[in-house]
Design a protein around this motif. Structure first.
Motif: not given
Length: 604
Positions: A2-12, A188-191
């Motif tokens: 879970f921790e590896q798949t969220v984009d922590v560079t954004r608030l949500d 970055q890929a997620l973004r």
């Protein structure tokens, strides 16, 4: 994972990551506090309670960030709050490990090391959130582990526990540090994926809007072109029935009718291009006389051929052969028109274009061959396969200034009919005897179709109206009203006009009619709403019930979904504009016959 798949560079993403960490560890910390309370003194338990309180503070910080009105400021504040709180968690847990180690027993050394290892593994996950957060989180457990492992009274070479602990620390730090690159690339890929998904959604919306605009354009074009064309053909039909016309005048009127009918079929083909593009094109099979079709095309195009100085003629290779078949007349005509038009453009002034028809019948199947001989430039063998591909113009095509679509439409039509289309050079013996052979190209198409009797001429197919009938025609266009009046003037028909749907309803209420012809696009109240209202009034009539009045839409909007809508609202059928006089008089004859039958039964 879970921790590896969220984009922590954004608030949500950062809030989801932090909450996931806290919720996953609150239960473990609570159990840990319970064990400390059971097996250790109270001062040791206080460390666990502090750890529990810091986790709760971290959860409250995420809740405050979500409620903050400024997401950018909230994200920045939450990052620094999480760095401070995680550092406090790490220091507090490491302090507890140090307390356990100072008890001095060999077993407590292992317990303290295990606690510090757990803190290190938790802190190493901060590599996702940034370098500062990572360093501040892992520094206390690394220092604590090294302090626990190294013993000043034991030589370094002999301290296997210290060597193993050092290797473990190096392995954890190197693995998680390398993971930082992977995690940032994944973020970055997620973004990028989210951005592309948004672009794709926007593109799909634009494509749907363009499709709707194209459909609206086709509907408007259909209506606006068919309306004046209806007047042209209607007046020509009325003029043709005038018995005082000279043979030349009658021939000219027939030419107008044939040209208008051909234009109507071409319009239908253009409006059907959306089905071709969507792969939904289908054949509309009717009885067709190929000989008459070819003669009509030659006749219609003869004036244009004469204007450009080219002699256009028809050659019947098998005069005794009947060419009545079951085929798609519109697609055959469109194919022949395209080939004749290309031949006229390619032939120089003084040249000739010959339309040649040949065929062979076997087992009630006609194999037809249609050729168009022109006097234009030859088509090199290497260009012939590309002649019938869309937008792929050859040297001959570019010289004629074509769009590259006409011949591709011919190929699509023949493919749909299971036939073939091609181009060759004129045969060497082509031309009048005693003169040099002509030069040019032969565009041809061939297909097979079931043999039928040739359809009768339109004039003979117009059924007579045997009994007087009353017809209400709702039509807002003055020219179209004149057309109907001219067409029905010689028949026993009492024609009443209404200029919009509201007037049609009022006229229907006031008098009885045997048939209602209803236009669709009218002011005040459109035809579809008028039909629905008439059907409602018929259903609601209880004191003076009226028989159901046949209502046929007479309109230029004849797409399949339009026809389905008309029928759903109560229409009995659809007559298209330009008016098909055969279909119109067939309907009038049926209505008159039904009325006569009812009157006979009443009299009896």
């Amino acid at each position: 994972m879970f921790e590896q798949t969220v984009d922590v560079t954004r608030l949500d993403g950062f809030v989801r990551y932090t909450r996931g960490i806290v919720r996953a560890r609150l239960v473990l910390v609570a159990l840990f506090v319970g064990l400390l309370a059971i097996y250790t003194p109270m001062r040791m338990t206080l460390f666990g309670l502090v750890e529990l309180g810091v986790y709760a503070a971290l959860l409250l910080a995420t809740e405050a960030a979500v409620r903050h009105p400024d997401p950018v400021a909230a994200f920045r504040r939450l990052r620094w709050q999480s760095i401070g709180l995680v550092f406090l968690l790490s220091v507090n847990a490491c302090a507890l490990a140090v307390k356990i180690r100072l008890i001095g027993q060999p077993l407590t050394r292992v317990e303290a090391a295990l606690l510090a290892i757990c803190v290190l593994l938790f802190a190493a996950l901060r590599v996702h959130t940034g370098k500062v957060s990572y360093v501040t989180a892992v520094a206390p457990p690394v220092a604590t582990l090294l302090w626990i492992a190294f013993d000043p009274n034991t030589p370094l070479v002999a301290n296997h526990f210290a060597a193993a602990m050092a290797l473990f620390v190096v392995a954890v730090l190197s693995a998680t540090w390398r993971q930082q690159t992977t995690d940032r690339a994944l973020a970055q890929a997620l973004r990028d994926l989210a951005r592309k998904n948004a672009d794709l959604t926007e593109a799909v919306a634009e494509a749907k809007a363009a499709s709707r605009a194209k459909s609206d354009l086709l509907a408007v074009a259909s209506h606006e072109i068919r309306t004046p064309l209806n007047a042209v053909l209607g007046f020509a039909h009325a003029l043709r029935r005038d018995t005082f016309l000279t043979p030349i005048q009658a021939d000219l009127a027939q030419g107008v009718i044939e040209g208008g009918a051909q234009l109507t079929r071409l319009l239908d083909t253009v409006l059907d291009l959306t089905k071709v593009q969507a792969g939904q094109a289908a054949l509309t099979l009717t009885a067709v006389d190929l000989r008459r079709l070819a003669r009509t095309v030659v006749r219609v195009w003869s004036a244009h051929a004469q204007a450009v100085g080219v002699l256009l003629s028809f050659e019947d290779a098998d005069p005794d052969l009947a060419y009545g078949v079951l085929a798609d007349e519109a697609k055959l005509e469109q194919t022949l028109v395209n080939l004749v038009s290309n031949g006229l453009k390619a032939s120089p002034s003084g040249g000739t274009v010959v339309v040649r028809l040949a065929g062979m019948v076997s087992d009630q199947t006609l194999t037809a061959l249609v050729e168009v001989h022109d006097s234009g430039a030859l088509v090199p063998p290497g260009d012939r396969p590309r002649m019938f591909e869309a937008f792929d113009q050859t040297g001959r095509g570019k010289s004629l200034g074509g769009s590259g679509l006409g011949l591709s439409i011919c190929a699509a039509n023949l493919a749909l009919m299971g036939g073939e289309v091609g181009v060759e050079d004129l045969p060497a013996d082509d031309g009048p005897p005693g003169k040099a052979p002509r030069r040019g190209a032969v565009f041809w198409f061939a297909f097979e179709a079931p043999v039928l009797a040739a359809p009768a001429a339109d004039a003979a197919a117009e059924a007579p109206v045997a009994a007087p009938i009353r017809v209400l025609a709702a039509e807002d266009n003055p020219a179209n009203r004149r057309v109907l009046a001219a067409l029905l003037a010689a028949s026993p028909i009492e024609l009443v006009f209404a200029e919009d749907g509201a007037q049609a309803i009022d006229a229907w209420r006031a008098e009885a009619f045997d048939l209602v012809l209803m236009d669709v696009n009218m002011p005040v109240l459109d035809g579809v709403a008028a039909v629905a209202r008439i059907r409602q009034l018929e259903a609601a009539a209880t004191t003076e019930p009226r028989p159901r009045t046949p209502i046929w839409m007479l309109t230029a909007n004849v797409f399949d979904d339009d026809v389905a809508r008309y029928r759903a609202d109560g229409a009995d059928g659809v007559l298209r504009k330009p008016i098909d006089t055969v279909a119109l008089f067939a309907l009038l004859a049926r209505v008159a016959e039904a009325k006569a039958g009812i009157e006979q039964r009443v009299t009896a």
